[in-house]
Design an enzyme around this catalytic site. Sequence first.
Site, short mmCIF file in Angstrom:
data_model
loop_
_atom_site.label_atom_id
_atom_site.label_comp_id
_atom_site.label_asym_id
_atom_site.label_seq_id
_atom_site.Cartn_x
_atom_site.Cartn_y
_atom_site.Cartn_z
N LYS A 137 0.84 -1.21 0.00
CA LYS A 137 0.00 0.00 0.00
C LYS A 137 0.87 1.26 0.00
O LYS A 137 0.65 2.17 -0.79
CB LYS A 137 -0.93 0.02 1.25
CG LYS A 137 -1.83 -1.20 1.35
CD LYS A 137 -2.72 -1.16 2.59
CE LYS A 137 -1.98 -1.23 3.91
NZ LYS A 137 -1.32 -2.51 4.20
N ARG B 58 -9.77 0.79 8.85
CA ARG B 58 -9.29 -0.55 9.18
C ARG B 58 -10.31 -1.34 9.99
O ARG B 58 -10.06 -2.49 10.34
CB ARG B 58 -8.04 -0.39 10.02
CG ARG B 58 -6.80 -0.96 9.39
CD ARG B 58 -5.66 -0.58 10.30
NE ARG B 58 -4.51 -1.35 10.10
CZ ARG B 58 -3.42 -0.89 9.50
NH1 ARG B 58 -3.40 0.30 8.95
NH2 ARG B 58 -2.35 -1.65 9.42
N ARG C 167 12.13 -5.19 4.84
CA ARG C 167 11.80 -3.79 4.57
C ARG C 167 12.65 -2.81 5.39
O ARG C 167 12.92 -3.01 6.55
CB ARG C 167 10.32 -3.57 4.90
CG ARG C 167 9.93 -2.10 4.87
CD ARG C 167 8.48 -1.92 4.89
NE ARG C 167 7.83 -2.52 6.03
CZ ARG C 167 6.52 -2.54 6.18
NH1 ARG C 167 5.74 -2.03 5.25
NH2 ARG C 167 5.99 -3.09 7.24
N ARG D 57 11.33 -0.80 10.99
CA ARG D 57 10.22 -0.64 11.93
C ARG D 57 10.26 -1.67 13.06
O ARG D 57 10.58 -2.83 12.84
CB ARG D 57 8.88 -0.78 11.17
CG ARG D 57 8.50 0.51 10.49
CD ARG D 57 7.36 0.37 9.55
NE ARG D 57 6.22 -0.39 10.04
CZ ARG D 57 5.11 -0.55 9.36
NH1 ARG D 57 4.98 0.01 8.16
NH2 ARG D 57 4.11 -1.25 9.84
N ARG E 127 -0.41 -8.92 13.27
CA ARG E 127 -0.97 -7.90 12.36
C ARG E 127 -1.83 -8.57 11.29
O ARG E 127 -2.88 -8.05 10.90
CB ARG E 127 0.17 -7.10 11.72
CG ARG E 127 0.77 -6.10 12.70
CD ARG E 127 2.15 -5.65 12.32
NE ARG E 127 2.22 -5.01 11.03
CZ ARG E 127 3.36 -4.82 10.35
NH1 ARG E 127 4.50 -5.21 10.84
NH2 ARG E 127 3.33 -4.22 9.19
P1 AP5 Z 1 4.87 -1.64 1.74
O1 AP5 Z 1 4.50 -0.79 0.59
O2 AP5 Z 1 5.68 -1.02 2.83
O3 AP5 Z 1 3.58 -2.39 2.32
P2 AP5 Z 1 2.31 -1.83 3.12
O4 AP5 Z 1 1.11 -2.49 2.56
O5 AP5 Z 1 2.33 -0.34 3.16
O6 AP5 Z 1 2.62 -2.49 4.52
P3 AP5 Z 1 2.57 -1.92 6.00
O7 AP5 Z 1 3.32 -2.95 6.82
O8 AP5 Z 1 3.06 -0.52 6.10
O9 AP5 Z 1 1.09 -2.00 6.31
P4 AP5 Z 1 0.46 -2.10 7.67
O10 AP5 Z 1 -0.94 -1.95 7.25
O11 AP5 Z 1 0.77 -3.30 8.48
O12 AP5 Z 1 1.18 -0.95 8.51
P5 AP5 Z 1 0.74 0.48 8.95
O13 AP5 Z 1 1.94 1.34 8.97
O14 AP5 Z 1 -0.46 0.94 8.20
O15 AP5 Z 1 5.67 -2.90 1.17
C1 AP5 Z 1 6.27 -3.86 2.02
C2 AP5 Z 1 7.66 -4.25 1.47
O16 AP5 Z 1 7.51 -4.96 0.25
C3 AP5 Z 1 8.58 -3.07 1.17
O17 AP5 Z 1 9.89 -3.42 1.54
C4 AP5 Z 1 8.48 -2.89 -0.35
O18 AP5 Z 1 9.69 -2.39 -0.89
C5 AP5 Z 1 8.20 -4.30 -0.83
N1 AP5 Z 1 7.27 -4.34 -1.97
C6 AP5 Z 1 6.16 -3.58 -2.15
N2 AP5 Z 1 5.55 -3.90 -3.31
C7 AP5 Z 1 6.28 -4.92 -3.85
C8 AP5 Z 1 6.16 -5.69 -5.05
N3 AP5 Z 1 5.16 -5.49 -5.93
N4 AP5 Z 1 7.09 -6.65 -5.28
C9 AP5 Z 1 8.10 -6.85 -4.40
N5 AP5 Z 1 8.28 -6.15 -3.27
C10 AP5 Z 1 7.38 -5.20 -2.99
O19 AP5 Z 1 0.24 0.21 10.46
C11 AP5 Z 1 1.14 -0.12 11.50
C12 AP5 Z 1 0.37 -0.23 12.82
O20 AP5 Z 1 -0.22 1.06 13.16
C13 AP5 Z 1 -0.81 -1.21 12.83
O21 AP5 Z 1 -0.39 -2.53 13.13
C14 AP5 Z 1 -1.69 -0.60 13.94
O22 AP5 Z 1 -1.20 -0.93 15.21
C15 AP5 Z 1 -1.51 0.90 13.74
N6 AP5 Z 1 -2.53 1.48 12.83
C16 AP5 Z 1 -2.29 2.07 11.61
N7 AP5 Z 1 -3.43 2.49 11.06
C17 AP5 Z 1 -4.42 2.17 11.92
C18 AP5 Z 1 -5.84 2.33 11.88
N8 AP5 Z 1 -6.47 2.89 10.83
N9 AP5 Z 1 -6.55 1.85 12.94
C19 AP5 Z 1 -5.95 1.28 14.01
N10 AP5 Z 1 -4.61 1.09 14.10
C20 AP5 Z 1 -3.85 1.54 13.07
#
Ligand code: AP5
Length: 214
Positions: A11, A86, A125, A159, A170
Amino acid sequence: MILLGPPGAGKGTQAEYLVDMYGLVQLSTGEMLRAEVKSGSELGKKAKELMDAGSLVPDDLIIDMISGQIDQHKEAKGVILDGFPRTTAQAEALDEMLGDKGLNIDHVIQMEVDEDAVVERISGRFSCSDCGAGYHDSLNKTEIDGVCDKCGSTEFTRRADDNAETVRSRLKAYREQTAPILPYYEKRGSLDTINGIGSMEEVFDRIKEIVEGG
Ligand code: AP5
């Protein structure tokens, strides 16, 4: 636009492409929370423990935070919501807040990626400490080893929640609390599902097709 998908689906990566190509603003609730944790704010203190355990942060805190951010970007061409909503409560609150602000959702894009790929992606990552650009040890390396392609910084960060145990929690939170909101958007006919497997450019082409298709 809303980008939905499990942790590591890509994402954040695709949001960066969308920002570059269409001049949209990326609002990532995960990034906002990590900034709060870093600043040591009350919200950051509350969020840290939950994030480290792979659990979601309470809806009311997130909804207030995102509402303020949308207000700050009223003049933007458009906003990409990355990591929000979410839960069903967040999806309902988003509808209400957009209604109040006279805004609407054009696209909800779900990125499908199997759990093995997610674990591989998350475990390698890292990101630039200065500009936040995202990379991966083997799947998305910097062009020059140790130098950010975007800003030239040599400082990188990993992270705290990118470890095998937290990733499992997660994924469980995604399956139990986030996946149930998909039918909410499906019923309204605003959900598009794409295959998130493939090169980053291939995945972006699939998103572009949806965005440019109307
Ligand atoms: P990346 O693009 O970083 O993936 P992502 O989907 O953004 O993954 P996240 O881990 O950031 O999502 P998340 O939803 O767990 O975390 P968030 O920060 O929102 O890609 C991943 C890796 O793969 C990278 O290294 C990239 O280079 C590689 N890659 C990407 N595309 C690729 C491809 N096509 N081919 C090969 N490699 C590829 O949330 C973190 C925490 O915050 C949550 O656990 C929760 O505690 C809290 N939180 C956040 N939002 C909320 C909410 N709305 N409500 C409640 N709690 C929340």
